[in-house]
Write an enzyme that holds these catalytic residues in place. Structure first.
Site, mmCIF file in Angstrom:
data_model
loop_
_atom_site.group_PDB
_atom_site.id
_atom_site.type_symbol
_atom_site.label_atom_id
_atom_site.label_comp_id
_atom_site.label_asym_id
_atom_site.label_seq_id
_atom_site.Cartn_x
_atom_site.Cartn_y
_atom_site.Cartn_z
ATOM 1 N N ASP A 63 9.891 7.531 -12.555
ATOM 2 C CA ASP A 63 8.648 8.266 -12.105
ATOM 3 C C ASP A 63 9.042 9.280 -11.248
ATOM 4 O O ASP A 63 9.963 9.070 -10.489
ATOM 5 C CB ASP A 63 7.444 7.477 -11.784
ATOM 6 N N GLU A 120 1.320 8.140 -10.188
ATOM 7 C CA GLU A 120 0.303 7.964 -9.186
ATOM 8 C C GLU A 120 -1.219 8.405 -9.556
ATOM 9 O O GLU A 120 -2.209 8.410 -8.939
ATOM 10 C CB GLU A 120 0.693 8.670 -7.649
#
Length: 374
Positions: free
Chosen positions: A69, A128
């Site tokens: 990520d 997130e």
């Protein structure tokens, strides 16, 4: 001793944190690095602010996926390191800079040392929030290159640098954001009978929400309802017309998530009646549980236990959330923790991972993928 190039990459990325689907500089940095590698075995695509890189194998009969990520968090960094974030109010406080540097290290190794399967490296935006994994795996780019297995890691400040921890089955929880807006009628503090006070309504609702887990969830199950923020009113002598409650829900099963939400909705309806107000619920960003494939995970654990330089821990599940769960929902694979030995935990302004873990991560993943060459 010269600094590892992947520590340098981590520090470069640490200085340019970007929020979900705004990772333009991060994407540019990754692409620039990839373009320095030999191109004979590489294919590169972009998706939104993410990057997909295929390293062609010797036979290409299977494809092994690896995901890292990319996004940072809206946190003002307080580490004091010389390579601190250059962007006020933003920080890589969840270790995604480490995740990307390890992925680039593994990618680089297999560009120079190909194995039988193809390898697909996914640099995924917006973990997130609002969540990049689910739309990425549904994208046309991903459909064309869908892997047969998929892997990912997440840094773990609580473990010593280089420790690997995982387990078969459920590793991370189902998660949901929670936003509740209450609207009543404001007015002068001296005339409360002419108003509908939303600070009082919010206070009652928050208290009631604490009963959801204790009285509506099976004690043998696990769930969390946390209210982290309450806003309402304007000044001390005006009764608040509006209030906003912000929190998070976490459960160890998808079924429990639905039960908790149903109970929250019933309590909110009761507040509307009892305080003669209106309410709106927004569940924001929702992530599916990270459920490690048992067979893949047992194979991974067995391999890591055979490595003399790896400390392998079979851990318990955690209430953390990760949108990698959406990828594991479609593709067999696993996520594991990689210890980074920080005194401060994930999402903390002083979280400072031990960079020795980067080389351990690169070597461990590379050796494991090498073992899949059959």
């Amino acid at each position: 001793m010269a600094q590892s190039p992947f520590v340098t990459i981590r520090r470069d990325l640490h200085q340019i944190p970007e929020l979900g689907f705004k990772e333009h500089k991060t994407q540019e940095y990754i692409l620039q690095y990839i373009h320095t590698l030999p191109k004979e075995r590489l294919e590169v695509k972009t998706w939104k602010t993410g990057v997909l890189v295929k390293v062609k194998g010797k036979t290409g009969q299977r494809t092994i996926g690896y995901r890292a990520d990319m996004d940072g968090l809206p946190i003002e960094e307080q580490t004091g390191v010389p390579f601190r974030s250059s962007r006020p109010g933003m920080m890589h406080a969840c270790g995604h800079d480490v995740h990307m540097s390890i992925a680039l290290g593994v990618l680089t190794h297999f560009v120079h040392h190909p194995i039988d399967p193809d390898l697909l490296f996914l640099f995924q935006p917006a973990e997130e929030g609002p969540g990049g994994a689910e739309p990425m795996i549904a994208s046309e780019e991903m459909k064309e290159w869908m892997p047969d297995e998929i892997y990912a890691l997440h840094v773990a400040p609580e473990y010593p640098a280089g420790t690997i921890a995982t387990k078969p089955g459920l590793l991370f929880a189902n998660t949901s954001e929670l936003f509740i807006d209450l609207t009543g009628k404001g007015g002068h503090a001296a005339f409360p009978h002419e108003t509908k006070d939303m600070v009082v309504a919010a206070a009652h609702l928050i208290t009631q929400l604490q009963t959801v887990v204790s009285r509506n969830v099976n004690p043998l199950d696990s769930a969390v309802v946390t209210i982290g923020k309450l806003t309402g009113g304007t000044v001390q002598n005006i009764i608040a017309e509006t209030a906003r409650i912000e929190g998070t829900i976490r459960t160890l099963s998808a079924e429990s998530m639905q039960k908790v939400k149903k109970r929250i909705e019933a309590l909110v309806q009761g507040i509307e009646i009892g305080f003669e107000c209106t309410a709106a619920i927004d569940y924001g960003c929702n992530y599916y549980q990270v459920d490690n494939d048992p067979a893949v995970t047992e194979r991974f654990i067995s391999f890591m236990k055979s490595q003399e330089d790896i400390e392998l821990v079979v851990c318990k599940e955690a209430m953390t959330g990760e949108d990698f769960g959406y990828m594991l929902k479609e593709i067999p694979g696993l996520m594991f923790w990689l210890g980074v030995g920080s005194d401060y935990g994930l999402h903390h302004a002083k979280m400072n991972p031990d960079e020795k873990a980067i080389e351990v991560g690169i070597q461990a993943v590379s050796k494991y993928f090498q073992s899949l060459s059959f």
